[in-house]
Design an enzyme around this catalytic site. Structure first.
Site, mmCIF file in Angstrom:
data_model
loop_
_atom_site.group_PDB
_atom_site.id
_atom_site.type_symbol
_atom_site.label_atom_id
_atom_site.label_comp_id
_atom_site.label_asym_id
_atom_site.label_seq_id
_atom_site.Cartn_x
_atom_site.Cartn_y
_atom_site.Cartn_z
ATOM 1 N N ARG A 61 0.831 -1.206 0.000
ATOM 2 C CA ARG A 61 0.000 0.000 0.000
ATOM 3 C C ARG A 61 0.866 1.257 0.000
ATOM 4 O O ARG A 61 0.542 2.254 -0.658
ATOM 5 C CB ARG A 61 -0.925 -0.005 1.221
ATOM 6 C CG ARG A 61 -1.907 1.183 1.287
ATOM 7 C CD ARG A 61 -2.892 0.985 2.416
ATOM 8 N NE ARG A 61 -3.911 2.020 2.447
ATOM 9 C CZ ARG A 61 -3.894 3.090 3.227
ATOM 10 N NH1 ARG A 61 -2.870 3.281 4.055
ATOM 11 N NH2 ARG A 61 -4.874 3.976 3.209
ATOM 12 N N GLY A 71 4.933 11.075 -8.131
ATOM 13 C CA GLY A 71 5.711 10.005 -8.733
ATOM 14 C C GLY A 71 6.397 9.159 -7.671
ATOM 15 O O GLY A 71 6.300 9.419 -6.470
ATOM 16 N N GLU A 87 3.052 13.741 4.039
ATOM 17 C CA GLU A 87 1.942 12.998 3.421
ATOM 18 C C GLU A 87 1.358 11.976 4.390
ATOM 19 O O GLU A 87 0.223 11.517 4.216
ATOM 20 C CB GLU A 87 2.425 12.319 2.139
ATOM 21 C CG GLU A 87 2.793 13.294 1.040
ATOM 22 C CD GLU A 87 3.562 12.663 -0.109
ATOM 23 O OE1 GLU A 87 3.492 11.423 -0.280
ATOM 24 O OE2 GLU A 87 4.253 13.402 -0.838
ATOM 25 N N ASN A 93 -3.756 8.821 4.497
ATOM 26 C CA ASN A 93 -2.710 8.051 5.174
ATOM 27 C C ASN A 93 -2.732 8.108 6.695
ATOM 28 O O ASN A 93 -2.224 7.191 7.344
ATOM 29 C CB ASN A 93 -1.333 8.539 4.697
ATOM 30 C CG ASN A 93 -1.094 8.248 3.228
ATOM 31 O OD1 ASN A 93 -1.428 7.193 2.722
ATOM 32 N ND2 ASN A 93 -0.509 9.222 2.527
ATOM 33 N N PRO A 161 -7.029 7.915 -4.503
ATOM 34 C CA PRO A 161 -8.272 7.133 -4.613
ATOM 35 C C PRO A 161 -8.711 6.643 -3.237
ATOM 36 O O PRO A 161 -7.897 6.125 -2.463
ATOM 37 C CB PRO A 161 -7.853 5.965 -5.514
ATOM 38 C CG PRO A 161 -6.752 6.528 -6.363
ATOM 39 C CD PRO A 161 -5.981 7.448 -5.445
#
Length: 320
Positions: A61, A71, A87, A93, A161
């Protein structure tokens, strides 16, 4: 039909070779500077998955969430720092991304063997490949030579997503990364292993969704009450064997997808743009393994930093 899918897979591999050359990634990138890097990564991952099979899915994941933001540059591994919003704290997350300590352990061993040579982004790509292989899935060649980002993008990570998205949105988000509907479907097959928190599927099993197996919904409610227990875990695919295979697609065909976004891949009687891919992989585990491997290599070529871009982080959690 099988022949057409083989042609698609072959076309992906041919396109991949071009992308690898243009992106300056190479299978032999560390052949002279760190020849044992793959053995080091495999050794640490073997022990991590032995201790906790779920860790394999968690590392897999991580690489998805890394490559879909800026990227494949290891940006997901960065902690908060002055001027840098991690992040890890994004909606996608926070409290769910895990496995960072395993990447830290790999990096520490790699640094001892080859100081300031191997990027965290490459370590993550290798660790994800080994995670799948150790769980009984395919093994694929990983072109190397990525460099690490010195920035993160929490806002972009917020838009990864999500488990609540419909098929139109999923296809659009994958298309924005150059991945088609078949690649969306086969990469979603990673949910054949791993778990999800109750919060991510409560509305599906307690709501009025038509595309759900009623006994399955009742079964899921036992570990996901109508309120509370947000972090209770349930396997993404049942039966939970911790083995990488095509059971995920078989489940979708009978309305047993745990997440709304999973079940959106198969509409059944209503028909859907990815139904044919789900049917194909549900009945052909070998094709799933082959196409998953090809799609993972292709995803690993999403915007890598190479040459003089970025840096080789000495600690995956912070910029040098």
């Amino acid at each position: 039909m099988a022949a057409s899918y083989r042609l698609v897979a072959m076309a992906c591999f041919l396109a991949l070779l071009v992308c690898t050359t243009n992106g300056q990634l190479s299978m032999k990138f560390y052949a002279r500077t760190c020849p044992n890097v793959e053995q080091i990564v495999l050794s640490v991952m073997t022990e991590a998955v032995r201790k906790e099979p779920r860790m394999g899915a968690s590392i897999l994941r991580l690489v998805f969430h890394d490559c879909f933001v800026q990227g494949c540059d290891g940006s997901i591994l960065l902690d908060n720092a002055p001027g840098l919003a991690s992040e890890k704290d994004s909606v996608s997350n926070k409290n769910t991304a895990r496995g960072f300590e395993v990447i830290d352990a790999i990096k520490a061993q790699v640094e001892r063997a080859c100081n300031a040579t191997v990027s965290c982004a490459d370590i993550l790509a290798l660790a994800a490949r080994d995670s799948v292989s150790l769980l009984g899935g395919p093994k694929w060649p990983v072109p190397l030579g990525r460099r690490d980002s010195t920035t993160a993008n929490q806002t972009e990570a917020d838009n990864l997503p999500s488990p609540f998205e419909n098929i139109t949105s999923l296809i659009s988000k994958f298309a924005a990364k150059g991945l088609n509907a078949q690649e969306l479907t086969v990469l979603s097959g990673s949910h054949t292993v791993g778990s999800s928190i109750c919060f991510a599927f409560r509305t599906r099993v307690w709501g009025t969704e038509p595309n759900i197996n009623p006994p399955f919904a009742i079964e899921c409610r036992k570990n996901c009450p109508a309120s509370g227990g947000d972090n209770n875990l349930s396997p993404l695919t049942t039966p939970n064997t911790n083995r990488f295979g095509n059971q995920y697609f078989k489940n979708l065909m009978i309305g047993r997808g745990l997440l709304h976004s999973d079940q959106e891949l198969f509409k059944g009687g209503a028909g859907g743009p990815t139904d044919r891919f789900v049917r194909f992989y549900a009945t052909n585990g070998g094709a799933f393994a082959r196409d998953f491997a090809a799609a993972m290599v292709r995803m690993g070529n999403l915007g890598p930093k190479t040459g003089n871009q970025g840096e080789i982080r000495l600690n995956c959690r912070r910029v040098n």
